[in-house]
Design a protein around this motif. Structure first.
Motif, PDB file in Angstrom:
ATOM      1  N   MET A  80     -55.547  -0.273 -29.836  1.00 19.70           N
ATOM      2  CA  MET A  80     -56.405   0.063 -30.962  1.00 19.70           C
ATOM      3  C   MET A  80     -57.718  -0.716 -30.970  1.00 19.70           C
ATOM      4  N   GLU A  81     -57.699  -1.926 -30.431  1.00 17.49           N
ATOM      5  CA  GLU A  81     -58.894  -2.765 -30.451  1.00 17.49           C
ATOM      6  C   GLU A  81     -59.720  -2.647 -29.179  1.00 17.49           C
ATOM      7  N   SER A  82     -59.288  -1.807 -28.250  1.00 22.87           N
ATOM      8  CA  SER A  82     -59.997  -1.667 -26.992  1.00 22.87           C
ATOM      9  C   SER A  82     -61.279  -0.855 -27.164  1.00 22.87           C
ATOM     10  N   PRO A  83     -62.366  -1.261 -26.507  1.00 23.72           N
ATOM     11  CA  PRO A  83     -63.599  -0.466 -26.551  1.00 23.72           C
ATOM     12  C   PRO A  83     -63.472   0.851 -25.792  1.00 23.72           C
ATOM     13  N   ASN A  84     -62.399   0.974 -25.001  1.00 24.02           N
ATOM     14  CA  ASN A  84     -62.193   2.200 -24.231  1.00 24.02           C
ATOM     15  C   ASN A  84     -61.478   3.287 -25.024  1.00 24.02           C
ATOM     16  N   VAL A  85     -61.076   2.953 -26.232  1.00 22.69           N
ATOM     17  CA  VAL A  85     -60.269   3.868 -27.041  1.00 22.69           C
ATOM     18  C   VAL A  85     -60.996   4.142 -28.358  1.00 22.69           C
ATOM     19  N   TYR A  86     -60.951   5.389 -28.794  1.00 25.14           N
ATOM     20  CA  TYR A  86     -61.649   5.791 -30.019  1.00 25.14           C
ATOM     21  C   TYR A  86     -60.634   6.183 -31.086  1.00 25.14           C
ATOM     22  N   ALA A  87     -60.761   5.580 -32.245  1.00 21.19           N
ATOM     23  CA  ALA A  87     -59.883   5.912 -33.362  1.00 21.19           C
ATOM     24  C   ALA A  87     -60.390   7.171 -34.051  1.00 21.19           C
ATOM     25  N   VAL A  88     -59.562   8.199 -34.087  1.00 23.32           N
ATOM     26  CA  VAL A  88     -59.922   9.411 -34.824  1.00 23.32           C
ATOM     27  C   VAL A  88     -60.117   9.020 -36.288  1.00 23.32           C
ATOM     28  N   PRO A  89     -61.292   9.268 -36.874  1.00 23.69           N
ATOM     29  CA  PRO A  89     -61.556   8.813 -38.244  1.00 23.69           C
ATOM     30  C   PRO A  89     -60.532   9.334 -39.249  1.00 23.69           C
ATOM     31  N   CYS A  90     -60.109   8.426 -40.131  1.00 22.28           N
ATOM     32  CA  CYS A  90     -59.166   8.778 -41.197  1.00 22.28           C
ATOM     33  C   CYS A  90     -59.614   8.062 -42.460  1.00 22.28           C
TER      34      CYS A  90
ATOM     35  N   ASP B  76     -65.625  14.425 -27.922  1.00 25.08           N
ATOM     36  CA  ASP B  76     -66.397  13.961 -26.774  1.00 25.08           C
ATOM     37  C   ASP B  76     -65.875  12.654 -26.179  1.00 25.08           C
ATOM     38  N   HIS B  77     -64.927  12.022 -26.848  1.00 22.69           N
ATOM     39  CA  HIS B  77     -64.360  10.775 -26.340  1.00 22.69           C
ATOM     40  C   HIS B  77     -63.164  11.075 -25.426  1.00 22.69           C
ATOM     41  N   GLU B  78     -62.951  10.213 -24.451  1.00 20.99           N
ATOM     42  CA  GLU B  78     -61.909  10.479 -23.450  1.00 20.99           C
ATOM     43  C   GLU B  78     -60.515  10.124 -23.940  1.00 20.99           C
ATOM     44  N   LEU B  79     -60.385   9.017 -24.673  1.00 22.16           N
ATOM     45  CA  LEU B  79     -59.067   8.565 -25.109  1.00 22.16           C
ATOM     46  C   LEU B  79     -59.091   8.302 -26.609  1.00 22.16           C
ATOM     47  N   LEU B  80     -58.295   9.062 -27.341  1.00 17.90           N
ATOM     48  CA  LEU B  80     -58.243   8.998 -28.799  1.00 17.90           C
ATOM     49  C   LEU B  80     -56.877   8.494 -29.251  1.00 17.90           C
ATOM     50  N   TYR B  81     -56.864   7.849 -30.410  1.00 17.54           N
ATOM     51  CA  TYR B  81     -55.568   7.606 -31.038  1.00 17.54           C
ATOM     52  C   TYR B  81     -55.659   7.938 -32.521  1.00 17.54           C
ATOM     53  N   PHE B  82     -54.512   8.340 -33.074  1.00 14.09           N
ATOM     54  CA  PHE B  82     -54.431   8.648 -34.496  1.00 14.09           C
ATOM     55  C   PHE B  82     -53.051   8.241 -34.987  1.00 14.09           C
ATOM     56  N   ILE B  83     -53.032   7.477 -36.078  1.00 13.38           N
ATOM     57  CA  ILE B  83     -51.771   7.001 -36.650  1.00 13.38           C
ATOM     58  C   ILE B  83     -51.578   7.597 -38.032  1.00 13.38           C
TER      59      ILE B  83
END
Length: 275
Positions: free
Chosen positions: A170-180, A210-217
């Motif tokens: 979650m804190e990686s600059p390579n990963v984008y948090a889907v806005p919630c 447009d981001h390569e790696l997303l996460y959503f919780i």
């Protein structure tokens, strides 16, 4: 190709949440979920998830705010009340002197989680997971309230057993948090009922494509009396489940060729330091 790590927390907090998350795995896009090991529903939840372990990543949600401690209450006396129940996050927040918010972490003037007690309970919950599931978790995730001592304890235990911490991702600059931005604290019941999670999530995914790696919780599940006794985060879980199984969301993922991934795939990259 865009990849999405879709995670639903609190598996095993109640039978209703357990069954809702199973529904989201079978008919929806849930590919990561974390088990609560200290609840009455935990053994049932552990048994129900076993047929899906090849499809998903099953982590542990370290829970220091609901249910009874796994450790002897006498050994974690500052974490529990007179009945051995872990002190709720609402009580911690109301009684503590908060001095700063640093990312996902809250700093109190005096950390309400004494380190040695927190370390003991954290490791005992991990060992309870192994007892229930028969193996170690695929990832390590904190629940509800994070302080310097809870984070320090989690890091020590995760490193000891070689388990990937979700915060690294979650804190990686390579990963984008889907806005919630539709889950305020406190989240009043009337607001939970009105919230359109399907519509909000669809817009957020569209803005993130447009981001390569997303996460959503999120927190999928059905509502039952046991859940309502433990948390005010109730009806929104049915909305999260609706989104996780929504034909609109699934069609968007298929149309944009989004790959649903798990923490197991992240760890298998062999470069955990990247996250």
């Amino acid at each position: 190709m865009t990849q999405l790590l879709f995670q639903s927390d609190d598996y095993g907090i109640s039978d209703g949440v357990t069954d809702g998350i199973i529904k989201g795995i079978e008919d929806g896009i849930i590919r990561n979920t974390g088990l609560f090991v200290n609840m009455p529903s935990s053994p049932r939840a552990a048994a129900k998830i076993k047929p899906y372990l090849d499809k998903i990543a099953l982590g542990i949600d370290i829970n220091l705010v609901a249910g009874k401690s796994v450790s002897d209450p006498k050994l974690v006396k500052d974490l529990v009340d007179e009945n051995g129940h872990l002190i709720s996050s609402h009580q911690r927040m109301a009684q503590g002197d908060i001095v700063a918010h640093k990312g996902l972490m809250i700093e109190f003037a005096n950390d309400p989680y004494p380190f040695e007690q927190t370390l003991l309970e954290t490791e005992n919950q991990l060992l309870k997971f192994k007892e229930l599931v028969g193996r170690m978790p695929d990832y390590f995730h904190g629940h509800s309230l994070m302080t310097p001592n809870t984070v320090k304890a989690a890091k020590i235990v995760a490193e000891k057993y070689g388990i990937l911490m979700s915060t690294k991702l979650m804190e990686s600059p390579n990963v984008y948090a889907v806005p919630c931005d539709w889950t305020p604290k406190p989240f009043l019941l009337a607001e939970q009922i009105k919230t359109d999670v399907v519509g909000n999530l669809l817009k957020s995914l569209q803005a993130s494509i447009d981001h390569e790696l997303l996460y959503f919780i999120c927190h999928c599940g059905y509502v039952d009396a046991d859940l309502m006794a433990e948390t005010s985060y109730t009806m929104i879980r049915t909305k999260d489940l609706q989104a996780a199984t929504s034909p609109l969301i699934k069609a968007f993922i298929q149309e944009h060729k989004i790959e649903l991934i798990t923490y197991k795939q992240i760890k298998s990259l062999g470069n955990m330091s990247t996250f």
